[in-house]
Design an enzyme around this catalytic site. Sequence first.
Site, PDB file in Angstrom:
ATOM      1  N   TRP A  56     -22.096  12.545  -9.369  1.00  0.00           N
ATOM      2  CA  TRP A  56     -23.328  13.220  -9.013  1.00  0.00           C
ATOM      3  C   TRP A  56     -24.479  12.208  -9.038  1.00  0.00           C
ATOM      4  CZ3 TRP A  56     -19.982  16.012  -7.529  1.00  0.00           C
ATOM      5  CH2 TRP A  56     -19.506  17.209  -8.034  1.00  0.00           C
ATOM      6  N   GLU A  98     -19.503  20.787  -2.297  1.00  0.00           N
ATOM      7  CA  GLU A  98     -18.935  22.070  -1.908  1.00  0.00           C
ATOM      8  C   GLU A  98     -19.959  23.035  -1.302  1.00  0.00           C
ATOM      9  OE1 GLU A  98     -16.703  23.574  -5.261  1.00  0.00           O
ATOM     10  OE2 GLU A  98     -15.100  22.111  -4.936  1.00  0.00           O
ATOM     11  N   GLU A 134     -11.125  16.134  -4.148  1.00  0.00           N
ATOM     12  CA  GLU A 134     -10.924  16.771  -5.454  1.00  0.00           C
ATOM     13  C   GLU A 134      -9.544  17.414  -5.465  1.00  0.00           C
ATOM     14  OE1 GLU A 134     -13.677  19.521  -7.134  1.00  0.00           O
ATOM     15  OE2 GLU A 134     -15.463  18.456  -6.421  1.00  0.00           O
TER      16      GLU A 134
END
Length: 427
Positions: A90, A209, A328
């Site tokens: 992030w 996402e 992921e």
Amino acid sequence: MTRKKKQVAVALVIAVMVVSLQRRVFDGLRGRGFVQVRGLQLMLNGEPFFAHGFNAYWLMAVAAEPSQRPKVSAAFRRGSALGLAIARIWAFSDGSHGNSSALQISPGVYDERVFQGLDFVVAEARRYGIRLILSLANNYDSFGGKAQYVSWARSGGRDLPDDDAFFIDPLARLFYKNNAKAVITRVNKLTGVAYRDDPAILAWELMNEPRCPSDPSGASLQSWIVEMAAHVKALDGNHLLEAGLEGFYGPTAPPERRQLDVAGGGLGADFIANNRIQDIDFATVHAYPDLWLPEREPAEKREFLERWLDAHLEDAREKLRKPLLVAEFGGSSRQRGFSMAERDAIFGAVFSRVYWSAGVGAVGAVFWQALVAGMESYGDGYELVLEELPSTTSFLIENNCRKLTHLSKRVASLRLARGSSGQPQLD
């Protein structure tokens, strides 16, 4: 020695130390070029780039506290030793949300302490030969997410119905654009290199996402990706860009594809349309069979995982003509029927699909998530503590990293041989 001469001498010493630090930081990468796309492959300095990696969303937040930075170094050191070459993290933390790791405190206002934590992460990644995927925002309200942007827009006088207004409201879009610019153009305080000029960064990710369930047609999210992808590319022509998609199919997909959307129907995302956007360089897919099919038996979950990956690999190859990264995947210890053997089976299935499709679509897989010792509070069931990997998992990761490295060399050698013999080179 006069005072002036002493000052000059001190300045020279400091300059030498800075140059030494920069050289130490830069030495880890295999080649100093930027990863590029050619057809269905990622390329680095004219050679195919295939690589596995790990998710470690926590790196910036932990590095914001200097005393905790050894954890960051440990993650990169152990990951590099295993052969992992990508880390997805992030590069966002927006607003006041119950912790001290907010990067963007309010629109356009940043905590320099946290930014310097991200500086350290980028510098250490380069030192250990890890290339980063930096995600610029979150779909969910953890770390602020689109909800925080909508809240800021409401404070600016906008009357917005829900969090999905993030994708359509001009003020929320402007806040996102300004933040993207602040991160992408940031000059690293440790290296003196702007992020957009640093090969340690593999790619930017528009959002983790992205979903827009208020518009199941997909039009709102499609428009947002088109605009934001163009914005990022205008700021940075060096790095690759991906959207952050999970892989759910939109309403225009054929029935056999929509049937795979066991957890994603009506979420406003469209794997094909979203990834066809010109400024999106490669596609991503996430894979969580135990989360999406919690009541199924392990064998059924693995069978779904294989069909899910095969479908996306085929569509990346045949419809998108772009590389695909499994960004992921994992197996949770908190799900019914969990065993380390079952988690290893998930890893094995993903690695196998990537290996046999490498060069014709697949470029690597990035598991969720890697931790280091002493980070129990970050555990979510999917965590793998890198220093404490079970021998079977360690073997799977190291063996498959070696296989991809060997494959890169084989493809490069074949390309060179064909090129020198006058035969067509591989694309």
